[in-house]
Structure formats: C-alpha cells, structure tokens
Enzyme design. Structure first.
Site, short mmCIF file in Angstrom:
data_model
loop_
_atom_site.label_atom_id
_atom_site.label_comp_id
_atom_site.label_asym_id
_atom_site.label_seq_id
_atom_site.Cartn_x
_atom_site.Cartn_y
_atom_site.Cartn_z
N ASN A 97 0.81 -1.21 0.00
CA ASN A 97 0.00 0.00 0.00
C ASN A 97 0.85 1.26 0.00
O ASN A 97 2.08 1.22 0.03
CB ASN A 97 -0.98 -0.03 1.16
CG ASN A 97 -2.19 -0.89 0.84
OD1 ASN A 97 -3.10 -0.45 0.15
ND2 ASN A 97 -2.20 -2.13 1.31
N HIS A 128 23.67 -0.54 9.36
CA HIS A 128 24.96 0.12 9.48
C HIS A 128 25.68 -0.39 10.73
O HIS A 128 25.06 -0.73 11.73
CB HIS A 128 24.77 1.64 9.65
CG HIS A 128 24.38 2.34 8.39
ND1 HIS A 128 25.30 2.75 7.46
CD2 HIS A 128 23.18 2.70 7.91
CE1 HIS A 128 24.67 3.34 6.46
NE2 HIS A 128 23.38 3.33 6.71
N THR A 179 12.13 -7.06 15.49
CA THR A 179 13.57 -7.24 15.66
C THR A 179 13.96 -8.70 15.86
O THR A 179 15.14 -9.02 15.96
CB THR A 179 14.08 -6.42 16.85
OG1 THR A 179 13.43 -6.87 18.04
CG2 THR A 179 13.80 -4.93 16.65
#
Length: 202
Positions: A97, A128, A179
């Site tokens: 969407n 990173h 996570t």
C-alpha cells in the site's frame, strides 16, 4: 473547463489499488491499457518482472539495477508514493500500500503469496555498523536479507529490520518494530514486537 473524472479515477486507483481488481468492463477499457503502458515503461527502464493482472501506480518509485531485480508474480499491486528498491521477490497476490519504503539491499527481500503490507511500512534488508571509531555514515553496511511468508498481514507504520524471518499466516500489529523472527500464525505488536496471540486461537 470540463471535469476530468477519468484522471480522478486513476488517482483513486493509485492510492487504493485493490479497486482495480473489481472494475467493471467499461472502466477496464481505459484502465487496462493505462496499466499496460505504465508497467511496460517500468520494465524498460529498470530490471523489473511483472506477472499477469498486476497493478502498479504511476506514482510508485521502483528502482532495480541489474542484479537487483524486482519481480512480482500474478495479481500483485503497488500503490502510490512507495519506494521499492530491489532485489525483491514477490509471490502471487501481494499488496504493497501507499507510502511504503522497502529496500532489498544486497541480500534481498522475499514476500510470500497473498501477503498484505499496509501503508507507510518500512522494510530494510541492511544495517549500518555502530562502532565509535568512525562516523555513522562511514560505517560498513551489512545485509542478511528478509523473508516474509505467505498470507502475512503487516499493519500500518510497522518496521522490519534486516535478518528477520516472518512465518506464514503471521500478523504484525500497527506500528510494531520487528527485531526477532516471528513464528507461523503469531500475532505480534509493540516496540520491540512481542507475541501477543495466535491466529489459530481467534
């Protein structure tokens, strides 16, 4: 000046692409050639593979350099204002969407059949380094990849970090930050996301 109803209809489809799949024949007469032209242009400009009966909003931002292919099977849809950077593999009937930001980086993102991704979801298959010995922007970038199963619902404004696998039939709550891996059928929510239920118990 005459009112351009067709232009407004195209804009509506761009932000609510599921409507494309229920258009009447009289609307498909202009909508299908419009979509064919948009999809052909994307495939000529970028390394993109588009299956049958798909919808891609002209306002979508698709970037797929050689080696970073974006592929979608049949009946997929990508709404306006999304940023999609390969490599990304989408199964059949995948919906992305408006306003999503999805980057496959080096390892790529795989999205299973019939998965629905709500608006403003972020999915990044890279990270990173954070060593204090160098500035953040000079840190090495790593990429493990992300796997999203079939029949998954990812709620609006959720985020998924690199290295994650989301199992089949899972639900990611609105605003969740994923996570850790998510098992099949699990319902997760929160930041960081935690299991709060199971679809089989609903």
């Amino acid at each position: 000046m005459p009112i351009d109803y067709q232009a407004q209809h195209k804009k509506r489809l761009s932000y609510m692409p599921w409507l494309y799949f229920s258009l009447k024949e009289k609307h498909l007469k202009w909508a299908k050639p419009w979509q064919d032209e948009i999809q052909q242009q994307f495939m000529q400009l970028e390394t993109i593979e588009i299956g049958d009966n798909c919808f891609v909003a002209p306002e979508a931002n698709l970037f797929a350099e050689p080696g970073r292919t974006i592929s979608m099977k049949n009946s997929c849809m990508i709404a306006a204002d999304s940023f999609i950077h390969g490599p990304i593999k989408m199964g059949n009937e995948v919906a992305i969407n408006h306003g999503c930001s999805i980057d496959g980086s080096k390892a790529g993102i795989s999205i299973g059949d019939k998965t629905r991704i709500a608006n403003n979801v972020t999915i990044y298959a890279f990270n990173h380094g954070m060593s204090p010995s160098a500035d953040i922007y000079q840190q090495a970038v790593t990429s493990k990849g992300i796997v999203i199963g079939k029949d998954v619902w990812i709620g609006a404004q959720a985020g998924i970090v690199d290295g994650i696998t989301i199992g089949d039939h899972a639900v990611i709550g609105m605003g969740a930050v994923v996570t850790k891996n998510v098992p099949d059928f699990a319902i997760v929510a929160g930041n960081p996301a935690k299991i709060i239920g199971d679809r089989r118990e609903r």
